[in-house]
Design a protein around this motif. Structure first.
Motif, PDB file in Angstrom:
ATOM      1  N   GLY A 396       0.823  -1.198   0.000  1.00 42.97           N
ATOM      2  CA  GLY A 396       0.000   0.000   0.000  1.00 42.97           C
ATOM      3  C   GLY A 396       0.855   1.245   0.000  1.00 42.97           C
ATOM      4  O   GLY A 396       1.982   1.246  -0.496  1.00 42.97           O
ATOM      5  N   ALA A 397       0.325   2.323   0.586  1.00 39.89           N
ATOM      6  CA  ALA A 397       1.023   3.601   0.550  1.00 39.89           C
ATOM      7  C   ALA A 397       2.397   3.503   1.197  1.00 39.89           C
ATOM      8  O   ALA A 397       3.418   3.796   0.568  1.00 39.89           O
ATOM      9  N   LEU A 398       2.436   3.084   2.467  1.00 39.05           N
ATOM     10  CA  LEU A 398       3.712   2.989   3.167  1.00 39.05           C
ATOM     11  C   LEU A 398       4.612   1.925   2.553  1.00 39.05           C
ATOM     12  O   LEU A 398       5.806   2.152   2.327  1.00 39.05           O
ATOM     13  N   ASN A 426      -6.278   5.380  -4.069  1.00 39.23           N
ATOM     14  CA  ASN A 426      -4.937   5.084  -3.538  1.00 39.23           C
ATOM     15  C   ASN A 426      -3.888   6.057  -4.064  1.00 39.23           C
ATOM     16  O   ASN A 426      -2.836   6.238  -3.442  1.00 39.23           O
ATOM     17  N   LEU A 427      -4.161   6.675  -5.204  1.00 44.06           N
ATOM     18  CA  LEU A 427      -3.121   7.428  -5.907  1.00 44.06           C
ATOM     19  C   LEU A 427      -2.648   8.654  -5.152  1.00 44.06           C
ATOM     20  O   LEU A 427      -1.557   9.161  -5.411  1.00 44.06           O
ATOM     21  N   VAL A 428      -3.450   9.156  -4.204  1.00 44.70           N
ATOM     22  CA  VAL A 428      -3.079  10.371  -3.502  1.00 44.70           C
ATOM     23  C   VAL A 428      -1.789  10.197  -2.702  1.00 44.70           C
ATOM     24  O   VAL A 428      -1.075  11.160  -2.427  1.00 44.70           O
ATOM     25  N   HIS A 430       0.257   6.939  -3.091  1.00 43.07           N
ATOM     26  CA  HIS A 430       0.910   5.712  -3.548  1.00 43.07           C
ATOM     27  C   HIS A 430       1.961   6.064  -4.591  1.00 43.07           C
ATOM     28  O   HIS A 430       1.847   7.081  -5.283  1.00 43.07           O
ATOM     29  N   THR A 431       2.996   5.241  -4.726  1.00 39.26           N
ATOM     30  CA  THR A 431       4.039   5.523  -5.710  1.00 39.26           C
ATOM     31  C   THR A 431       3.624   5.139  -7.133  1.00 39.26           C
ATOM     32  O   THR A 431       4.278   5.550  -8.088  1.00 39.26           O
ATOM     33  N   LEU A 432       2.563   4.351  -7.281  1.00 42.81           N
ATOM     34  CA  LEU A 432       2.107   3.949  -8.611  1.00 42.81           C
ATOM     35  C   LEU A 432       1.244   5.034  -9.243  1.00 42.81           C
ATOM     36  O   LEU A 432       0.823   5.982  -8.578  1.00 42.81           O
ATOM     37  N   TYR A 433       0.955   4.864 -10.540  1.00 38.29           N
ATOM     38  CA  TYR A 433       0.222   5.866 -11.310  1.00 38.29           C
ATOM     39  C   TYR A 433      -1.110   5.317 -11.824  1.00 38.29           C
ATOM     40  O   TYR A 433      -1.395   4.123 -11.737  1.00 38.29           O
ATOM     41  N   GLY A 434      -1.873   6.209 -12.409  1.00 36.66           N
ATOM     42  CA  GLY A 434      -3.222   5.864 -12.825  1.00 36.66           C
ATOM     43  C   GLY A 434      -3.314   4.829 -13.917  1.00 36.66           C
ATOM     44  O   GLY A 434      -4.372   4.214 -14.101  1.00 36.66           O
ATOM     45  N   ASP A 435      -2.220   4.616 -14.651  1.00 34.41           N
ATOM     46  CA  ASP A 435      -2.280   3.648 -15.753  1.00 34.41           C
ATOM     47  C   ASP A 435      -2.361   2.208 -15.271  1.00 34.41           C
ATOM     48  O   ASP A 435      -2.585   1.296 -16.086  1.00 34.41           O
ATOM     49  N   VAL A 436      -2.180   1.976 -13.950  1.00 34.82           N
ATOM     50  CA  VAL A 436      -2.265   0.599 -13.436  1.00 34.82           C
ATOM     51  C   VAL A 436      -3.424   0.434 -12.459  1.00 34.82           C
ATOM     52  O   VAL A 436      -3.448  -0.540 -11.698  1.00 34.82           O
ATOM     53  N   LEU A 564      -9.632   5.687   3.988  1.00 34.10           N
ATOM     54  CA  LEU A 564     -10.019   6.920   4.673  1.00 34.10           C
ATOM     55  C   LEU A 564      -9.005   7.319   5.743  1.00 34.10           C
ATOM     56  O   LEU A 564      -9.211   8.293   6.461  1.00 34.10           O
ATOM     57  N   PHE A 565      -7.917   6.546   5.846  1.00 34.18           N
ATOM     58  CA  PHE A 565      -6.926   6.847   6.866  1.00 34.18           C
ATOM     59  C   PHE A 565      -6.288   8.201   6.554  1.00 34.18           C
ATOM     60  O   PHE A 565      -5.726   8.403   5.485  1.00 34.18           O
ATOM     61  N   PRO A 566      -6.363   9.159   7.489  1.00 33.25           N
ATOM     62  CA  PRO A 566      -5.852  10.505   7.192  1.00 33.25           C
ATOM     63  C   PRO A 566      -4.338  10.573   7.319  1.00 33.25           C
ATOM     64  O   PRO A 566      -3.787  10.520   8.420  1.00 33.25           O
ATOM     65  N   ALA A 567      -3.656  10.651   6.194  1.00 31.17           N
ATOM     66  CA  ALA A 567      -2.194  10.796   6.200  1.00 31.17           C
ATOM     67  C   ALA A 567      -1.756  11.331   4.849  1.00 31.17           C
ATOM     68  O   ALA A 567      -2.188  10.832   3.805  1.00 31.17           O
ATOM     69  N   ARG A 568      -0.913  12.346   4.879  1.00 32.75           N
ATOM     70  CA  ARG A 568      -0.416  12.923   3.635  1.00 32.75           C
ATOM     71  C   ARG A 568       0.826  12.184   3.159  1.00 32.75           C
ATOM     72  O   ARG A 568       1.562  11.576   3.945  1.00 32.75           O
TER      73      ARG A 568
END
Length: 625
Positions: A396-398, A426-428, A430-436, A564-568
């Protein structure tokens, strides 16, 4: 002698350049002998100065006095400053730390052999040392001409490359868009010992990026197909001798650097033959062997190489490769002209006269070494961290950020495990992009990282970690680091139920509210110590629940897996970096004690002041370090 002062006053040029030229004329051995001029060159405006440079020493190819052109970009004291030999009374050979000194454009009074004056060359640094004084209009032009005088003196005394200097290959003028990539290093050098006598062989290529003109050399073989060395992502399916996808070229390994004195790479087949005679290598015999295999085929690639040291004065320790695009040869279906019989001898005669004649210029291809020693030279883990095999559970993000940091900084073997698929929200962070979007996170992340680091072993498991102890034991058997980034109790329970013969470094990393705090559990055990994990972490989670309650939220468990986990993202980057630091210190110290390391963001008057670190174990209360 040119009255430079009066000319500089009369010509409308930037005051910074006028002052720079005035100061430069005071250098011993520098004479300005013609009027300055303004010229468009390589997409910018340059002021040109004709110079005579005089040195104390001389040689057969470097007279005491030579003529040059200095070009100063009109943004001086910023921009470029280039020094070129004049076509009249300038040097006409190529030295180390110089571009190929060809004749150049007919309309220009200077040759192409621009001097490299800003590299850290010992011979230049001792006499005209220090960095290029960019921004100093009084000194910068003078600095460059002082270096040019010193360069000439070193060229005359054959001391441009001295013992202790980094070894410099000759300059290659590459015009094609096609790139060839390999990964030679000191670790592969010994494999070439039987072949550095002019041997020929087959090289197998893999397309690095689709439609990107980059080809990766994944297999080097003898002409009989016997493998010498192979590298990721080689596979028999795509690159084996029976594969319909197999794309090949040739390698040709010489005994020593392939240069004409003093340091010029050959530009045509005649020059290569001349160097071949010096090294007792029959160039025509090798070219004839290649020609017999490729007549009528599309143009192919020849990797021509030699052993080289990394430091001048030391022994060779790596193979250097430079790619050449071979000319397309006529098919054997077309008989040689002039009534010659269609024999191998006559076909080669045609090839020799047409494609491989002495004056036929090479088409050099850009060739790059992507070995981690080169790619990650600017910042890499130590060898202990690089060699440690990692299993990362939760992409995931982390987890995605940590995975990217691990691969970018040199981990050579990583397994990514996740059963979830990437969603738009997830894109906000995550290291991945919208094409996947819609693809499995582990698969998509592995593919993305493999594009940037094709030599790294990246395996993806596109499913949740099995609840079967036998399967988990087998899956993670060779992993030295097991890294949990899920924030999920079920993963802890699964890892708790498996015992491995060799102890592993277990890391469980999660974040608190808005990722203001990062929790990193660390332990070296034969199985995951879940009881210690829960007992150490529970007081910390109680504090975290209070933080969430104060902000009107409910904490169900640690982690950032909830959409919905709040983290930038910037806060998660801090968390991921902290986790990397803890993993590295654990490998270096390898202490078995179980602890939770807490990193917390600190602020003063709403200004971020850094991270504070605290540790907690069963035997100690929370304490600062």
């Amino acid at each position: 002698m040119l009255q430079l002062e009066s000319i500089l006053t009369e010509i409308k040029m930037p005051e910074t350049i006028r002052v720079g030229a005035h100061n430069a004329q005071a250098i011993p051995g520098v004479e300005f002998f013609d009027e300055p001029f303004l010229k468009q060159f390589k997409g910018a405006s340059f002021w040109g100065f004709a110079l005579r440079l005089q040195i104390g020493a001389s040689s057969d190819i470097v007279p005491q006095t030579t003529e040059w052109f200095a070009l100063i970009e009109d943004s001086y004291p910023f921009g470029d400053i280039w020094v070129y030999p004049s076509k009249a009374n300038g040097i006409d050979v190529t030295f180390p730390h110089q571009d190929l000194n060809s004749f150049g454009n007919e309309k220009q009074p200077w040759r192409d052999g621009k001097l490299c004056l800003v590299s850290p060359v010992q011979g230049l640094g001792r006499i005209a040392g220090g960095k290029d004084p960019i921004g100093n209009y009084e000194e910068r032009f003078r600095w460059h001409l002082s270096r040019a005088i010193t360069w000439l003196g070193c060229a005359a005394t054959n001391s441009l490359m001295q013992d202790g200097d980094p070894f410099e290959t000759p300059y290659y003028a590459c015009s094609s868009r096609r790139h060839i990539v390999h990964n030679e290093s000191s670790a592969t050098f010994h494999l070439w010992a039987p072949y550095n006598d002019g041997s020929l062989g087959i090289v197998v290529f893999h397309e690095v990026f689709k439609n990107d003109n980059r080809d990766l050399a994944v297999s080097f073989e003898t002409m009989d197909g016997i493998p010498i060395r192979r590298t990721r992502p080689y596979s028999e399916e795509n690159h084996g001798i029976n594969s319909r996808h197999r794309r090949t070229g040739f390698w040709w390994l010489w005994k020593a650097p392939i240069v004409l004195p003093p340091w010029q790479a050959p530009t045509n087949w005649g020059e290569l033959r001349e160097i071949g005679d010096q090294q007792d290598i029959d160039v025509d015999q090798a070219l004839r062997s290649i020609a017999s295999l490729v007549r009528g085929e599309a143009a192919t690639v020849l990797l021509i190489g030699y052993p080289m040291p990394l430091i001048c004065g030391e022994g060779a320790c790596e193979i250097y490769w430079q790619a050449i695009r071979l000319p397309r040869l006529e098919s054997t279906k077309q008989a040689p002209k002039g009534g010659y019989l269609p024999t191998e001898k006559n076909f080669w005669g045609r090839d020799r006269r047409q494609a491989f004649m002495d004056q036929h210029k090479f088409a050099y291809l850009k060739t790059e070494n992507w070995h981690p020693d080169r790619m990650q030279a600017r910042g890499r883990f130590g060898s202990t961290m690089c060699k440690a095999k990692v299993a990362l559970i939760g992409c995931g993000a982390l987890g995605s950020i940590i995975a990217e940091l691990l691969v970018r900084e040199g981990v050579e073997d990583i397994m990514l495990i996740d059963g979830k698929h990437l969603s738009a929200h997830n894109l906000v962070r995550h290291t991945l992009y919208g094409d996947v979007i819609g693809k499995n996170k582990a698969d998509a992340l592995a593919e993305c990282l493999s594009l940037s680091y094709p030599f790294t072993k990246i395996v993806s498991i596109n499913n949740y970690l099995s609840s079967s102890s036998d399967q988990v034991e087998s899956l993670l058997m060779d992993r030295k680091i097991v890294l949990d980034c899920t924030g999920c109790d079920e993963i802890i329970q699964i890892l708790e139920n498996v015992w491995w013969e060799m102890p592993k470094l277990f890391i469980s990393s999660s974040v608190g509210y808005k990722a203001q705090r990062t929790f990193i559990f660390k332990a070296i055990r034969h199985q995951f110590p879940s009881e210690e994990f829960r007992r150490i972490l529970e007081p910390i989670l109680n504090e975290e629940r209070n933080n969430w309650a104060e902000n009107g939220e409910t904490l169900e468990g640690p982690g950032c897996w909830s959409p919905l986990f709040p983290a930038r993202l910037d806060d998660l980057l801090l968390s991921a970096t902290s986790c990397i630091k803890v993993i590295e210190e654990c490998l270096l110290q390898f202490r078995p004690d179980a602890k939770v390391v807490v990193f917390e963001q600190s602020f003063s008057n709403d200004m971020f002041t850094g991270l504070t670190r605290k540790e907690c174990s069963l035997l100690s209360s929370m304490e600062g370090e």
